[in-house]
Design an enzyme around this catalytic site. Sequence first.
Site, short mmCIF file in Angstrom:
data_model
loop_
_atom_site.label_atom_id
_atom_site.label_comp_id
_atom_site.label_asym_id
_atom_site.label_seq_id
_atom_site.Cartn_x
_atom_site.Cartn_y
_atom_site.Cartn_z
N HIS A 97 12.73 -0.65 -1.93
CA HIS A 97 13.47 -0.08 -3.06
C HIS A 97 14.68 -0.98 -3.31
O HIS A 97 15.35 -1.39 -2.36
CB HIS A 97 13.91 1.35 -2.71
CG HIS A 97 14.61 2.01 -3.85
ND1 HIS A 97 13.93 2.56 -4.91
CD2 HIS A 97 15.92 2.20 -4.10
CE1 HIS A 97 14.80 3.05 -5.78
NE2 HIS A 97 16.02 2.85 -5.31
N GLY A 137 4.83 -8.71 -9.43
CA GLY A 137 4.15 -9.11 -8.20
C GLY A 137 4.87 -10.16 -7.37
O GLY A 137 4.28 -10.75 -6.47
N SER A 138 6.17 -10.32 -7.62
CA SER A 138 6.86 -11.39 -6.86
C SER A 138 6.96 -11.04 -5.38
O SER A 138 6.85 -11.92 -4.52
CB SER A 138 8.23 -11.70 -7.45
OG SER A 138 9.13 -10.63 -7.28
N GLU A 188 15.05 -9.17 -1.26
CA GLU A 188 13.73 -8.54 -1.06
C GLU A 188 12.74 -9.60 -0.60
O GLU A 188 12.00 -9.40 0.37
CB GLU A 188 13.24 -7.91 -2.37
CG GLU A 188 14.09 -6.75 -2.85
CD GLU A 188 13.50 -6.07 -4.08
OE1 GLU A 188 12.27 -5.95 -4.19
OE2 GLU A 188 14.29 -5.65 -4.95
N LEU A 221 4.28 8.27 -7.23
CA LEU A 221 4.49 9.00 -5.98
C LEU A 221 3.20 8.98 -5.17
O LEU A 221 2.11 9.22 -5.69
CB LEU A 221 4.86 10.45 -6.32
CG LEU A 221 5.34 11.32 -5.17
CD1 LEU A 221 6.65 10.80 -4.60
CD2 LEU A 221 5.51 12.76 -5.64
C1 GAR Z 1 11.19 -4.76 -6.91
O1 GAR Z 1 12.53 -5.04 -7.20
C2 GAR Z 1 11.09 -3.48 -6.10
O2 GAR Z 1 12.17 -3.28 -5.24
C3 GAR Z 1 11.09 -2.45 -7.20
O3 GAR Z 1 10.25 -2.99 -8.18
C4 GAR Z 1 10.42 -4.42 -8.18
C5 GAR Z 1 9.06 -5.04 -8.21
O4 GAR Z 1 9.18 -6.41 -8.45
N1 GAR Z 1 10.61 -1.18 -6.73
C6 GAR Z 1 11.12 -0.03 -7.12
O5 GAR Z 1 11.99 0.06 -7.97
C7 GAR Z 1 10.54 1.19 -6.42
N2 GAR Z 1 11.30 2.36 -6.72
P1 GAR Z 1 7.96 -7.39 -8.16
O6 GAR Z 1 6.74 -6.82 -8.89
O7 GAR Z 1 8.40 -8.70 -8.75
O8 GAR Z 1 7.75 -7.45 -6.69
#
Ligand code: GAR
Length: 193
Positions: A107, A15-16, A177, A90
């Site tokens: 992504h 969830g960052s 991100e 999906l």
């Molecule tokens: C992030 O790096 C996002 O880009 C990736 O999951 C992570 C979630 O991190 N998404 C994918 O790989 C989608 N194909 P977070 O929960 O710390 O935000």
Amino acid sequence: MKKIVNIAIFASGSGSNARKIMEHFQSSEVGRVVVVVCNKMNAGVIGIAHEFGVPVVFIDRKYFYESEDLLNVLGRYGTEFIALAGFLWLVPGYLVKAYPDKIVNIHPALLPKYGGHGMYGHHVHEAVKAAGEQESGPTIHYVNEHYDEGDIIFQTSCQLSPEDTPEDIAIKVLELEHKYYPRIIEQVLLSQK
Ligand code: GAR
């Protein structure tokens, strides 16, 4: 005054990114986060949503794919826009149709490389490392009914060194991100007003 857009975050990971989005839109006049949709009971994003006073809706696979009731639930929160942030399922056709050009995803690689089914999180960074890429970075794109194939909205990259491990790459990409996802969502919302 322009209307504030109601955003749902779909997230099932630590969830960052969701945190950054909630932080950003706490004081925005463009959008606000009204609900988090999650498919994992122990996901880190749940605690974060509670911190921000944002309600969490849990879904399971059957509910998500075999009914369209989620549309009613999203409607109850007034959802007008959806941001996927670490949501790996999906997105079904009924949701894409109900929210045309209103669903975005982040992504952790420079699409169209390293996307598609099974390409998420560390799998992506391991593939980038194995290919000896000299750069990587996040892609923000619209969501359609195929994994990682919607139109690209934004990409940015960082240099990789041969010594970088997949974990190092993940850290570099995640930093980008966090920096860009909230502000790109805001730009998309402004462009659609
Ligand atoms: C992030 O790096 C996002 O880009 C990736 O999951 C992570 C979630 O991190 N998404 C994918 O790989 C989608 N194909 P977070 O929960 O710390 O935000």
